[in-house]
Design a protein around this motif. Structure first.
Motif, short mmCIF file in Angstrom:
data_model
loop_
_atom_site.label_atom_id
_atom_site.label_comp_id
_atom_site.label_asym_id
_atom_site.label_seq_id
_atom_site.Cartn_x
_atom_site.Cartn_y
_atom_site.Cartn_z
N ILE A 179 -6.98 32.43 -27.46
CA ILE A 179 -6.20 31.21 -27.69
C ILE A 179 -5.19 31.01 -26.56
O ILE A 179 -5.01 29.90 -26.04
CB ILE A 179 -5.48 31.28 -29.05
N THR A 180 -4.55 32.09 -26.16
CA THR A 180 -3.59 32.02 -25.05
C THR A 180 -4.27 31.61 -23.75
O THR A 180 -3.71 30.84 -22.96
CB THR A 180 -2.89 33.38 -24.87
N PHE A 181 -5.49 32.11 -23.55
CA PHE A 181 -6.25 31.75 -22.35
C PHE A 181 -6.56 30.25 -22.32
O PHE A 181 -6.39 29.59 -21.28
CB PHE A 181 -7.54 32.55 -22.31
N VAL A 182 -7.01 29.71 -23.45
CA VAL A 182 -7.32 28.28 -23.51
C VAL A 182 -6.05 27.45 -23.27
O VAL A 182 -6.09 26.44 -22.57
CB VAL A 182 -7.95 27.92 -24.87
N ARG A 183 -4.93 27.93 -23.80
CA ARG A 183 -3.67 27.19 -23.63
C ARG A 183 -3.17 27.25 -22.19
O ARG A 183 -2.82 26.21 -21.60
CB ARG A 183 -2.62 27.76 -24.58
N ASP A 184 -3.14 28.45 -21.62
CA ASP A 184 -2.50 28.64 -20.32
C ASP A 184 -3.41 28.34 -19.13
O ASP A 184 -2.91 27.98 -18.06
CB ASP A 184 -1.98 30.08 -20.20
N ASP A 185 -4.73 28.50 -19.31
CA ASP A 185 -5.65 28.33 -18.18
C ASP A 185 -6.51 27.08 -18.27
O ASP A 185 -7.19 26.74 -17.30
CB ASP A 185 -6.56 29.56 -18.07
N ILE A 186 -6.50 26.41 -19.42
CA ILE A 186 -7.29 25.18 -19.55
C ILE A 186 -6.39 23.99 -19.85
O ILE A 186 -6.43 22.98 -19.14
CB ILE A 186 -8.36 25.34 -20.67
N ALA A 187 -5.58 24.09 -20.91
CA ALA A 187 -4.79 22.95 -21.34
C ALA A 187 -3.62 22.64 -20.40
O ALA A 187 -3.49 21.52 -19.89
CB ALA A 187 -4.29 23.19 -22.76
N LYS A 188 -2.76 23.62 -20.16
CA LYS A 188 -1.56 23.37 -19.37
C LYS A 188 -1.85 22.91 -17.94
O LYS A 188 -1.24 21.94 -17.46
CB LYS A 188 -0.68 24.63 -19.35
N PRO A 189 -2.75 23.58 -17.19
CA PRO A 189 -2.96 23.14 -15.79
C PRO A 189 -3.55 21.74 -15.68
O PRO A 189 -3.29 21.05 -14.69
CB PRO A 189 -3.95 24.19 -15.25
N ASN A 190 -4.32 21.31 -16.65
CA ASN A 190 -5.02 20.03 -16.56
C ASN A 190 -4.30 18.89 -17.27
O ASN A 190 -4.51 17.71 -16.92
CB ASN A 190 -6.44 20.15 -17.11
#
Length: 370
Positions: A179-190
């Motif tokens: 979940i943290t990976f999806v938040r920090d590496d997918i959602a936030k940067p884009n």
């Protein structure tokens, strides 16, 4: 310890998959035997397509008895049919006896329900609408139940303070990094500061694709993520989310791209407009092609055993360990591919949404530095 258990489980699952594949192939050869009991040559294309196609039952194996009959290991599914001429019908797919018999005026022809007359011949005058729960639908519902259970159980643990005031435990410890990976590496940067609005959607599609892909690795299961209808719906939902979150700057860059000469603007309009539809189409095709290809490669290596066996029994036996070794290798790669494809679909969706909600004023205001 957990990794050893997982590795042993995957080896056992693959072994069952190989055994069931052999049995299904043997059953197909028996079914296509002529009246002189001479079996037709093995058709790898037909066998592979049979495995990856949708069906009205979960088929695990077929055993040939000494008296020539066959014993099928299968889990039947509900069949719901509507015909303007015959009305509504509901029964279990086991009544078809694996396509060998007709029931209630209907019969299975290549995993498709068709209407038949009293003689058992297809009746084209009867229109049939099939609303059955096929194995793709059933497995997708199972994945949905797993997803809801997984997320709600995680939410309850966080609500109780576990993982907030104390360290996460058990399954929570494994899911939280994802979940943290999806938040920090997918959602936030884009998506920038608006990431929280779309994070539930991105987490849903990531875990839904991942769960369906992993379930598809089990013997006898459905290839849901390799079904074009499944990926098309995901792509359509992504398209709707993108379109409903666009702003004026987005459409300005579609129909009248700023900062370029007028002739170029006119040429770019159809290209940019086409890009609005090709983006979700790329999501659909990418997931479908990659997941289907993996299953086909595994089944192709298994099919080589039977192809070499028809040439020579010695060649078939000699090539068996080689074929199984390659199949196991691809099988393990497919587990990695399941995570990669879930990541790619979620990441590209986030990128497309980011383009739709982005403010493009800075592109026009920024001056190059010399």
């Amino acid at each position: 310890m957990g990794f050893k258990w997982f590795k042993s489980f995957m080896v056992a699952a693959l072994g069952l998959f190989l055994v069931s594949s052999v049995q299904v192939v043997a059953a197909q050869e028996d079914a296509h035997a002529d009246t002189t009991a001479k079996e037709e040559k093995f058709n790898p294309g037909e066998a592979i397509l049979h495995h990856i196609a949708d069906s009205h039952e979960f088929h695990f194996f077929t055993l040939k008895n000494d008296d020539g009959t066959q014993t099928h290991g299968a889990l039947p599914l509900p069949v719901f049919l509507y015909s303007p001429q015959r009305g509504f019908s509901a029964f279990m797919s086991s009544n078809f006896h694996h396509g060998e018999e007709a029931y209630n005026g209907y019969k299975l022809e290549h995993d498709k329900v068709v209407a038949v007359d009293a003689s058992g011949n297809p009746d084209e005058s009867v229109k049939v609408y099939d609303f059955s729960i096929t194995k793709n639908v059933a497995q997708m519902l199972i994945a949905l139940v797993i997803l809801v259970w997984l997320m709600t159980s995680m939410a309850k643990k966080y609500k109780s303070g576990q993982g907030v005031t104390s360290a996460p435990k058990g399954l929570q410890n494994a899911i939280e990094p994802v979940i943290t990976f999806v938040r920090d590496d997918i959602a936030k940067p884009n998506l920038g500061p608006k990431y929280q609005k779309f994070l539930p959607y991105l987490l849903t599609i990531f875990f839904f694709i991942l769960i369906n892909a992993i379930l598809g690795m089990f013997p006898g299961s459905a290839n849901v993520t390799g079904n074009i209808a499944f990926t098309a719906v995901l792509g359509l939902i992504a398209f709707i989310v993108i379109i409903f979150n666009t702003n004026g700057h987005y459409w300005q860059h579609i129909f009248w791209f700023p900062g370029v000469p007028l002739p170029v603007k006119i040429l770019m309009i159809p290209v940019e407009l086409m890009g609005v539809f090709t983006k979700p189409f790329a999501l659909i095709v990418r997931l479908f092609a990659n997941m289907t290809a993996g299953h086909i490669v595994i089944l192709s290596f298994i099919s080589l055993i039977f192809i070499f066996s028809e040439m020579s029994k010695v060649a078939g036996v000699a090539f068996t360990p080689v074929s199984i070794a390659f199949a196991v290798f691809i099988y393990l790669i497919e587990i990695l591919v399941a995570f990669i494809q879930a990541y790619i679909f979620a990441n590209l969706t986030a990128i497309f949404i980011g383009e739709a909600i982005g403010d493009h004023h800075f592109e026009e205001d920024v001056q190059p530095h010399h």
